[in-house]
Design a protein around this motif. Structure first.
Motif, PDB file in Angstrom:
ATOM      1  N   SER A 363     -10.174   1.105  29.977  1.00 21.23           N
ATOM      2  CA  SER A 363     -11.222   1.376  30.973  1.00 21.23           C
ATOM      3  C   SER A 363     -10.790   2.367  32.045  1.00 21.23           C
ATOM      4  CB  SER A 363     -11.652   0.062  31.653  1.00 21.23           C
ATOM      5  OG  SER A 363     -12.304  -0.789  30.748  1.00 21.23           O
ATOM      6  N   THR A 364      -9.591   2.910  31.921  1.00 18.72           N
ATOM      7  CA  THR A 364      -9.070   3.828  32.934  1.00 18.72           C
ATOM      8  C   THR A 364      -9.502   5.262  32.641  1.00 18.72           C
ATOM      9  OG1 THR A 364      -7.118   2.421  33.195  1.00 18.72           O
ATOM     10  CG2 THR A 364      -6.997   4.662  34.082  1.00 18.72           C
ATOM     11  N   PRO A 365     -10.339   5.869  33.480  1.00 19.68           N
ATOM     12  CA  PRO A 365     -10.743   7.266  33.250  1.00 19.68           C
ATOM     13  C   PRO A 365      -9.524   8.182  33.166  1.00 19.68           C
ATOM     14  CG  PRO A 365     -12.145   6.256  34.903  1.00 19.68           C
ATOM     15  CD  PRO A 365     -11.027   5.286  34.647  1.00 19.68           C
ATOM     16  N   GLY A 366      -9.556   9.095  32.198  1.00 17.08           N
ATOM     17  CA  GLY A 366      -8.435   9.996  32.002  1.00 17.08           C
ATOM     18  C   GLY A 366      -7.386   9.473  31.039  1.00 17.08           C
ATOM     19  N   HIS A 367      -7.427   8.203  30.747  1.00 14.28           N
ATOM     20  CA  HIS A 367      -6.481   7.621  29.787  1.00 14.28           C
ATOM     21  C   HIS A 367      -6.773   8.199  28.403  1.00 14.28           C
ATOM     22  CE1 HIS A 367      -4.499   4.584  27.271  1.00 14.28           C
ATOM     23  NE2 HIS A 367      -3.857   4.181  28.352  1.00 14.28           N
ATOM     24  N   PRO A 368      -5.756   8.476  27.577  1.00 16.53           N
ATOM     25  CA  PRO A 368      -6.015   9.042  26.245  1.00 16.53           C
ATOM     26  C   PRO A 368      -6.823   8.133  25.338  1.00 16.53           C
ATOM     27  CG  PRO A 368      -3.702   8.420  26.511  1.00 16.53           C
ATOM     28  CD  PRO A 368      -4.320   8.372  27.868  1.00 16.53           C
ATOM     29  N   ASN A 369      -6.942   6.869  25.720  1.00 14.61           N
ATOM     30  CA  ASN A 369      -7.724   5.921  24.927  1.00 14.61           C
ATOM     31  C   ASN A 369      -8.987   5.482  25.669  1.00 14.61           C
ATOM     32  OD1 ASN A 369      -8.035   4.422  22.516  1.00 14.61           O
ATOM     33  ND2 ASN A 369      -7.289   2.581  23.527  1.00 14.61           N
ATOM     34  N   PHE A 370      -9.457   6.326  26.614  1.00 14.46           N
ATOM     35  CA  PHE A 370     -10.709   6.060  27.328  1.00 14.46           C
ATOM     36  C   PHE A 370     -11.886   6.379  26.391  1.00 14.46           C
ATOM     37  CE2 PHE A 370     -14.130   7.318  30.304  1.00 14.46           C
ATOM     38  CZ  PHE A 370     -14.168   6.188  31.104  1.00 14.46           C
ATOM     39  N   PRO A 371     -12.983   5.632  26.471  1.00 14.64           N
ATOM     40  CA  PRO A 371     -14.069   5.786  25.495  1.00 14.64           C
ATOM     41  C   PRO A 371     -14.987   6.987  25.705  1.00 14.64           C
ATOM     42  CG  PRO A 371     -14.643   4.068  27.053  1.00 14.64           C
ATOM     43  CD  PRO A 371     -13.215   4.455  27.356  1.00 14.64           C
ATOM     44  N   ARG A 376     -12.587   7.542  18.588  1.00 10.35           N
ATOM     45  CA  ARG A 376     -12.261   6.286  17.934  1.00 10.35           C
ATOM     46  C   ARG A 376     -11.248   5.501  18.769  1.00 10.35           C
ATOM     47  NH1 ARG A 376     -11.935   9.046  11.938  1.00 10.35           N
ATOM     48  NH2 ARG A 376     -13.927   8.236  11.146  1.00 10.35           N
ATOM     49  N   PRO A 377     -11.433   4.195  18.894  1.00 11.49           N
ATOM     50  CA  PRO A 377     -10.505   3.398  19.697  1.00 11.49           C
ATOM     51  C   PRO A 377      -9.209   3.109  18.948  1.00 11.49           C
ATOM     52  CG  PRO A 377     -12.149   1.976  18.730  1.00 11.49           C
ATOM     53  CD  PRO A 377     -12.541   3.377  18.365  1.00 11.49           C
ATOM     54  N   ALA A 378      -8.157   2.840  19.691  1.00  8.91           N
ATOM     55  CA  ALA A 378      -6.927   2.350  19.079  1.00  8.91           C
ATOM     56  C   ALA A 378      -7.217   1.021  18.411  1.00  8.91           C
ATOM     57  CB  ALA A 378      -5.847   2.182  20.146  1.00  8.91           C
ATOM     58  N   THR A 379      -6.593   0.805  17.261  1.00 12.45           N
ATOM     59  CA  THR A 379      -6.833  -0.424  16.522  1.00 12.45           C
ATOM     60  C   THR A 379      -5.551  -0.936  15.902  1.00 12.45           C
ATOM     61  OG1 THR A 379      -7.952  -1.394  14.598  1.00 12.45           O
ATOM     62  CG2 THR A 379      -7.532   0.958  14.524  1.00 12.45           C
ATOM     63  N   THR A 380      -5.398  -2.251  15.887  1.00 13.05           N
ATOM     64  CA  THR A 380      -4.225  -2.853  15.254  1.00 13.05           C
ATOM     65  C   THR A 380      -4.265  -2.715  13.741  1.00 13.05           C
ATOM     66  OG1 THR A 380      -5.333  -5.010  15.230  1.00 13.05           O
ATOM     67  CG2 THR A 380      -3.870  -4.547  17.085  1.00 13.05           C
ATOM     68  N   LEU A 381      -5.405  -2.376  13.155  1.00 13.54           N
ATOM     69  CA  LEU A 381      -5.495  -2.198  11.715  1.00 13.54           C
ATOM     70  C   LEU A 381      -4.550  -1.087  11.257  1.00 13.54           C
ATOM     71  CD1 LEU A 381      -9.386  -2.244  11.156  1.00 13.54           C
ATOM     72  CD2 LEU A 381      -7.801  -4.177  11.278  1.00 13.54           C
ATOM     73  N   HIS A 382      -3.807  -1.329  10.196  1.00 11.16           N
ATOM     74  CA  HIS A 382      -2.985  -0.285   9.592  1.00 11.16           C
ATOM     75  C   HIS A 382      -2.479  -0.769   8.245  1.00 11.16           C
ATOM     76  CE1 HIS A 382      -0.006  -2.803  11.652  1.00 11.16           C
ATOM     77  NE2 HIS A 382       0.929  -2.307  10.846  1.00 11.16           N
ATOM     78  N   ALA A 383      -2.054   0.166   7.421  1.00 14.92           N
ATOM     79  CA  ALA A 383      -1.486  -0.146   6.112  1.00 14.92           C
ATOM     80  C   ALA A 383      -0.308   0.774   5.877  1.00 14.92           C
ATOM     81  CB  ALA A 383      -2.544   0.021   5.014  1.00 14.92           C
ATOM     82  N   TRP A 384       0.525   0.429   4.901  1.00 15.34           N
ATOM     83  CA  TRP A 384       1.766   1.172   4.663  1.00 15.34           C
ATOM     84  C   TRP A 384       2.017   1.337   3.170  1.00 15.34           C
ATOM     85  CZ3 TRP A 384       4.865  -1.741   1.607  1.00 15.34           C
ATOM     86  CH2 TRP A 384       4.704  -3.132   1.664  1.00 15.34           C
ATOM     87  N   ALA A 385       2.870   2.285   2.831  1.00 15.61           N
ATOM     88  CA  ALA A 385       3.311   2.493   1.460  1.00 15.61           C
ATOM     89  C   ALA A 385       4.716   3.080   1.504  1.00 15.61           C
ATOM     90  CB  ALA A 385       2.368   3.438   0.715  1.00 15.61           C
ATOM     91  N   THR A 386       5.507   2.811   0.466  1.00 15.84           N
ATOM     92  CA  THR A 386       6.844   3.381   0.392  1.00 15.84           C
ATOM     93  C   THR A 386       7.242   3.535  -1.064  1.00 15.84           C
ATOM     94  OG1 THR A 386       9.098   3.238   1.290  1.00 15.84           O
ATOM     95  CG2 THR A 386       8.115   1.190   0.477  1.00 15.84           C
ATOM     96  N   GLN A 387       8.235   4.361  -1.304  1.00 15.83           N
ATOM     97  CA  GLN A 387       8.702   4.612  -2.666  1.00 15.83           C
ATOM     98  C   GLN A 387      10.220   4.626  -2.700  1.00 15.83           C
ATOM     99  OE1 GLN A 387       6.672   7.389  -5.416  1.00 15.83           O
ATOM    100  NE2 GLN A 387       8.566   8.571  -5.400  1.00 15.83           N
TER     101      GLN A 387
END
Length: 499
Positions: A363-371, A376-387
């Motif tokens: 909710s902070t104006p100027g913040h890189p994650n301000f709406p 798109r908002p930051a989200t805890t969703l993520h997936a990974w892959a490795t080889q």
């Protein structure tokens, strides 16, 4: 300690007290199949995904069929009012692709946030749902008609299905919120009561809604569903407009690349927490990766960085599939944390609206994650892959709110330390990070030295029974020598079905 059936050395890979129960669980929670495997949090969804493979579909068809089934079977956790991310890795590709279907900020949300009126639940927490566009983007890479993929989910919603225990638990936890946001009542709390496990539940509105997705495709929100969503949000005091809804998109992009114990690691890019996961494992070598207290230290450091750069921490489910050609796909779809999303339900379509915006933005104006509009908002969703060097590929993820990254880091550390048996990776004891004070909850099964090391590393350590956390890990593995395998976490009744 004996080697796994794929030749992995358990002693060099992990430090825990293996028991007969664990060995059985490791075998029971995995599947091997020459013609494909589907994993899902809801066993019925895994079966539906496998039937899509049997009908001639590929991994994309399988995950769409399974995911749409989960929107019916697990509505507190996922649905067309939420978002999704995915990783997909075809055998001819040197790196996986990421799919981001995370709705952007409504045009009016910046003003709401600047005035301190954006909340974590309720009408001002609702952003633009992008999951429908995500399902369509996945289906576009399939072989089967969308109507065929959606038919099992529509049939479940119309005929009825047995309400799961996890849905009852989540409903109990969200009872107060949903009652406050839906004073006229809702199908999910008949008579104001939580539905008991095993009760037959019918969702005819949801059946109509999925049918609308099949019929209208990218114009889904331009029809009756979109009209009902806008009206319901306005009635509740929110600001999402028809134009906002039509801005929903799903975009294929490159996965971000990092390192894991000398191996290439791929993660979903920002605004997901894939970067945070990469930070957590970047400093691990094989020796450090074998120590879960050491992994904890790296995770806490990565979380501290995330807290500085993003807003606060944010019900989520997932499905995964690998087909006979070797294409692997994993999908995380979510109504956002904690459960029942915003708490607001569109009654005509049994649609639970997510709170990704309220949980993810600052909710902070100027913040890189301000709406700012469309961001798109930051989200805890993520997936990974490795080889690995021998060409063995792993693809995985877990739901779990703030603990998605810690649980993924634990699994990747074990892979980095040498473990390749997906059943063992999923059945191994886990620890859970507590956001309030960085303390840990530790499942039974770690050896005495590891417990001592946790006590030295964390402010406090709480012991719980084996498989007592809510991890819902799914892992796919494709090996030139050992073939294809998948595992689904036993902690949350996940299941794998192989062909």
């Amino acid at each position: 300690m004996a080697k796994g059936d794929d030749g992995s050395s358990a002693a060099s890979a992990v430090r825990w007290r293996e028991t007969g129960a664990e060995a059985i669980m490791a075998e029971q929670c995995q599947a091997r199949g020459e013609w494909g495997i589907v994993a899902a949090a809801a066993p019925t969804a895994a079966l539906i995904g496998a039937e899509a493979l049997r009908a001639g579909g590929n991994a994309y068809d399988a995950v769409v069929a399974a995911a749409l089934a989960e929107t019916v079977l697990l509505p507190p956790k996922c649905g067309l009012g939420g978002d999704l991310i995915a990783l997909a890795w075809a055998p001819e590709q040197t790196a996986p692709e990421a799919l981001l279907a995370i709705g952007g900020a409504p045009a009016g949300l910046a003003d709401v946030a600047a005035h301190g009126a954006m909340e974590e639940t309720g009408p001002t927490s609702i952003g633009v749902p992008a999951a429908p566009m995500g399902y369509l983007a996945l289906a576009a890479r399939g072989r089967l008609p969308l109507g065929d993929l959606a038919a099992p989910a529509i049939d479940l919603a119309r005929r009825g299905f047995a309400w799961s225990r996890i849905c009852s638990v989540l409903s109990e936890e969200a009872r107060t919120l949903v009652a406050a946001m839906n004073p006229a009542g809702t199908v999910y709390y008949p008579g104001g009561k939580v539905i008991a496990p095993g009760t037959t539940v019918r969702l005819p509105g949801m059946a109509r809604m999925i049918g609308e997705l099949v019929e209208r495709r990218e114009g889904f929100f331009g029809g009756p569903v979109g009209n009902a969503v806008v009206a319901r949000i306005a009635e509740a005091g929110g600001i999402v407009t028809a134009a906002d809804l039509m801005s929903a998109s799903a975009d294929w992009t490159d996965a971000a690349k990092a390192q894991l114990c000398g191996m290439d690691l791929f993660v979903t890019p920002l605004p997901t927490h894939g970067a945070s996961l990469a930070d957590a494992v970047a400093g691990l070598d094989a020796e450090k990766a074998a120590s879960q207290p050491e992994v904890y230290r790296h995770v806490v450091s990565a979380i501290a960085k995330r807290r500085r750069e993003l807003s606060g921490l944010s019900g989520t489910s997932m499905v995964s599939a690998v087909d006979a050609d070797g294409t692997m796909v994993t999908v995380i779809h979510s109504n956002s944390y904690p459960r029942f999303g915003s708490g607001i339900i569109v009654g005509d379509f049994d649609l639970i609206l997510a709170n990704r915006a309220g949980r993810g933005f600052s909710s902070t104006p100027g913040h890189p994650n301000f709406p700012q509009a469309g961001r798109r908002p930051a989200t805890t969703l993520h997936a990974w892959a490795t080889q690995k060097a021998d060409g063995t590929r792993f693809l995985g993820a877990t739901p779990g709110g703030a603990n998605q990254m810690p649980w993924n880091a634990q699994t990747l550390a074990r892979i980095g330390a040498g473990e390749t048996h997906v059943g063992r990776l999923v059945a191994a004891p886990r620890w859970e990070w507590k956001p309030g004070d960085d303390s840990v909850i530790v499942e039974d099964g770690f050896d005495a030295q590891t417990l001592t090391d946790f006590a030295a590393a964390a402010p406090a350590v709480q012991a719980v029974d084996r498989w007592a956390t809510r991890s819902a890990m799914q892992i796919l593995r494709r090996s030139p020598d050992e073939g294809t395998a998948a595992a689904a976490d036993p902690r949350t009744v996940g299941a794998c079905v192989a062909l």
